[in-house]
Design an enzyme around this catalytic site. Structure first.
Site: not given
Ligand SMILES: [Zn+2]
Length: 370
Positions: A184, A268, A321, A324, A340, A343, A350
């Site tokens: 990234d 990206e 995330c 998950c 998150c 989870c 980043d």
């Molecule tokens: Zn998660």
């Protein structure tokens, strides 16, 4: 494989004059070709090939006598450059070809053939110009293709020679989840990679960038056309060059390391149009720096048989995330880390994005495989 070799040139006063004649004439022919192409397209919806343009060159020369002092192959090189700019525009949808100005920071002309390189005497012979002193610091082996002579805004001359080393391309190596790295590209850190490493710009480069901010501010306070302003401008150009070299060195080493350590690298796609619209200086410098880094990665990957994977610019790599797959709609730019809600994983913004870039890129590979 094609490889470019760049050398510093030291023309004498007479040759310098001839160089500038070539820069000017090639710019003139480039703009003339572009104008012709646009006009033909607008009036008849047709395209003019560079062969037609080249056939029109003798007529142009009799209208503008001064063009006759210039290597005619360099003039044809200018029509080829216009053609290439159009091809890039149609194929890659990158900006419409622009007219060239004498104010562009780098001026250049090409020498497609009939130049002569002497590594013993450190001289290169160019048609219509003669033997020019050149620092030939390294030798090449292979077939000589087009050479390009350029001058920077600080008055340094260079020649870049394209060489076909006639070696086969390296076979592409296998990659999987364990041998792929997601990157990234950031603003605070230069790059953040999926294994958790944050790579900052080197200290010397950060220092120069800070200096640049100060110098730019000073420059803007000087009166237009004044002696002091011109002096300050030269200082800024020199600093630009220093930054360019420091960055180049850093990116060279970093891209080499990342390509060596991994079989594939996921990135990206950079939003080039969005970049150009962005006006802040810091952002502008960062954008330019990323695209040159991506070019270096691609180039080195190709030479070493590694793969560059890309994901689209609109894939929500920061908001998902990586553990998950929960989509965190509420995440804002200010949230540097988050937990998150689904989870409970704790994410550095980043690093999470870098992991997702890798995941998305590998997912896409599987789809293509099916
Ligand atoms: Zn998660």
């Amino acid at each position: 494989m094609l490889k470019a070799y760049k050398y510093r040139m030291y023309p004498n006063k007479e040759q310098e004059k001839l160089f500038f004649q070539h820069f000017g004439a090639c710019r003139f022919v480039y703009n003339w070709s572009l104008e012709n192409k646009i006009r033909a397209y607008e009036s008849e919806g047709e395209s003019i090939s560079r062969f037609t343009l080249n056939k029109m060159l003798p007529g142009l020369k009799s209208e503008h006598e001064w063009l006759k002092d210039v290597n005619s192959q360099s003039l044809q090189g200018a029509t080829l450059n216009v053609d290439n700019a159009f091809t890039r525009f149609f194929r890659e949808k990158k900006g419409f070809p622009k007219f060239k100005s004498r104010k562009n920071p780098v001026q250049s002309f090409s020498v497609p053939q009939h130049y002569n390189v002497n590594f013993e005497t450190h001289k290169i012979k160019l048609p219509k110009i003669g033997w020019v002193k050149t620092k030939l610091h390294r030798k090449y082996q292979g077939v000589e293709k087009t050479a390009t002579v350029s001058v920077t805004s600080t008055g340094k001359f260079y020649i870049s020679i394209l060489i076909d080393d006639e070696e086969e391309e390296v076979p592409v190596q296998q990659f999987d989840e364990n041998t792929t790295l997601g990157i990234d590209l950031g603003i605070k850190d230069f790059a953040i990679v999926s294994n958790g490493e944050k790579i900052d710009n080197p200290r010397c480069l950060k220092k120069s960038l800070l200096q640049m901010k100060v110098m730019q501010r000073r420059l803007s306070r000087k009166q237009t056309g004044s002696n002091n302003r011109n002096k300050a401008k030269i200082v800024v150009s020199k600093l630009h060059e220093k930054i360019h070299n420091q960055r180049n060195d850093f990116q060279h080493k970093l891209s080499f390391r990342l390509v060596c350590e991994n079989q594939a690298i996921a990135l990206e796609t950079l939003n080039v149009d969005g970049m150009l619209k962005n006006h802040t200086l810091a952002q502008h410098i960062a954008d330019a720096s990323w695209s040159s880094f991506v070019t270096q990665l691609e180039y080195k990957a190709q030479r070493l048989g590694k793969t560059i994977l890309r994901i689209g610019q609109f894939e929500p790599s920061t908001k998902i995330c990586s553990k998950c797959g929960y989509y965190n709609r509420d995440l804002t730019l200010a949230d540097r880390d988050w937990v998150c809600p689904d989870c409970g994983s704790h994410h550095d913004r980043d690093i999470n994005a870098a992991i997702n870039i890798k995941k998305f890129a590998l997912d896409k590979q599987n789809l293509i495989g099916i």
